[in-house]
Design a protein around this motif. Structure first.
Motif, PDB file in Angstrom:
ATOM      1  N   ALA A  21      44.265  83.928   7.872  1.00  0.00           N
ATOM      2  CA  ALA A  21      45.632  84.383   8.166  1.00  0.00           C
ATOM      3  C   ALA A  21      46.507  84.203   6.931  1.00  0.00           C
ATOM      4  CB  ALA A  21      46.191  83.587   9.333  1.00  0.00           C
ATOM      5  N   GLN A  22      47.450  85.104   6.781  1.00  0.00           N
ATOM      6  CA  GLN A  22      48.405  85.008   5.690  1.00  0.00           C
ATOM      7  C   GLN A  22      49.582  84.139   6.137  1.00  0.00           C
ATOM      8  OE1 GLN A  22      48.007  86.329   2.616  1.00  0.00           O
ATOM      9  NE2 GLN A  22      46.002  86.995   3.303  1.00  0.00           N
ATOM     10  N   VAL A  23      50.115  83.370   5.207  1.00  0.00           N
ATOM     11  CA  VAL A  23      51.279  82.537   5.495  1.00  0.00           C
ATOM     12  C   VAL A  23      52.378  82.916   4.508  1.00  0.00           C
ATOM     13  CG1 VAL A  23      52.161  80.178   5.589  1.00  0.00           C
ATOM     14  CG2 VAL A  23      49.833  80.655   6.355  1.00  0.00           C
ATOM     15  N   TYR A  24      53.583  83.092   5.052  1.00  0.00           N
ATOM     16  CA  TYR A  24      54.727  83.477   4.228  1.00  0.00           C
ATOM     17  C   TYR A  24      55.746  82.346   4.257  1.00  0.00           C
ATOM     18  CZ  TYR A  24      52.648  88.084   4.516  1.00  0.00           C
ATOM     19  OH  TYR A  24      51.788  89.146   4.427  1.00  0.00           O
ATOM     20  N   LYS A  25      56.322  82.091   3.082  1.00  0.00           N
ATOM     21  CA  LYS A  25      57.347  81.064   2.951  1.00  0.00           C
ATOM     22  C   LYS A  25      58.642  81.772   2.602  1.00  0.00           C
ATOM     23  CE  LYS A  25      58.638  77.244  -0.085  1.00  0.00           C
ATOM     24  NZ  LYS A  25      58.250  76.456  -1.246  1.00  0.00           N
ATOM     25  N   TRP A  26      59.711  81.432   3.317  1.00  0.00           N
ATOM     26  CA  TRP A  26      61.006  82.028   3.032  1.00  0.00           C
ATOM     27  C   TRP A  26      62.118  81.063   3.403  1.00  0.00           C
ATOM     28  CZ3 TRP A  26      64.062  83.319   7.373  1.00  0.00           C
ATOM     29  CH2 TRP A  26      63.389  83.303   8.602  1.00  0.00           C
ATOM     30  N   VAL A  32      67.373  76.659   4.974  1.00  0.00           N
ATOM     31  CA  VAL A  32      66.236  76.064   5.666  1.00  0.00           C
ATOM     32  C   VAL A  32      64.980  76.845   5.300  1.00  0.00           C
ATOM     33  CG1 VAL A  32      65.245  75.527   7.920  1.00  0.00           C
ATOM     34  CG2 VAL A  32      67.705  75.305   7.563  1.00  0.00           C
ATOM     35  N   THR A  33      63.921  76.119   4.914  1.00  0.00           N
ATOM     36  CA  THR A  33      62.657  76.747   4.547  1.00  0.00           C
ATOM     37  C   THR A  33      61.823  76.968   5.795  1.00  0.00           C
ATOM     38  OG1 THR A  33      62.705  75.601   2.426  1.00  0.00           O
ATOM     39  CG2 THR A  33      60.596  76.519   3.114  1.00  0.00           C
TER      40      THR A  33
END
Length: 146
Positions: A21-26, A32-33
């Motif tokens: 699975a792909q994980v995205y950070k924003w 707030v992250t």
């Protein structure tokens, strides 16, 4: 058959990265992250390359092994002592029961039973005393013997 097994193993090995699975950070407008499986609409996000390392089984330390072995040895010694005590008690009980059964048989079969008293004098039991001893022997056998 070998080709089928080889093909299955090859496909399984090659499909593992595709299943990851792909994980995205924003970061939102409040600072707030967030980490999500899908990129947020209208937000700039960073795609993370996640690789999960297999869990390593930590080997127990030498001290822990020695302590565990020591406890196991103590428990075995205790178990052996208890088994020896139980065996000794069972043997004593069997001897006691055998002696009581033999005494009961003698008391029932012989109307004139001779006994030695505390002073070393031999005397013949009276019928009442003989019946009392028979009752006591039967009681002891019933209580302590199977």
């Amino acid at each position: 058959m070998r080709q089928l097994i080889l093909a299955t193993a090859l496909l399984t090995g090659l499909s593992a990265p595709a299943l990851a699975a792909q994980v995205y950070k924003w970061v939102d407008e409040k600072g707030v992250t967030h980490f999500t499986a899908e990129p947020p609409p209208g937000q700039q996000s960073e795609q993370l390359n996640i690789k999960i390392a297999p869990a390593k089984a930590s080997a127990p330390s030498t001290d822990a092994l020695k302590e565990a072995q020591s406890k196991a040895d103590e428990q075995k010694a205790l178990d052996d002592k208890v088994k020896a005590d139980v065996a000794k008690e069972n043997k004593e009980r069997a001897e006691y029961c055998q002696a009581n059964r033999e005494n009961l048989a003698q008391l029932r079969n012989n109307p004139r039973v001779r006994v030695e008293d505390d002073k070393g004098e031999v005397r013949v039991l009276g019928e009442d005393e003989r019946q009392e001893r028979i009752a006591n022997a039967e009681k002891n056998i019933g209580e302590y013997c199977n």
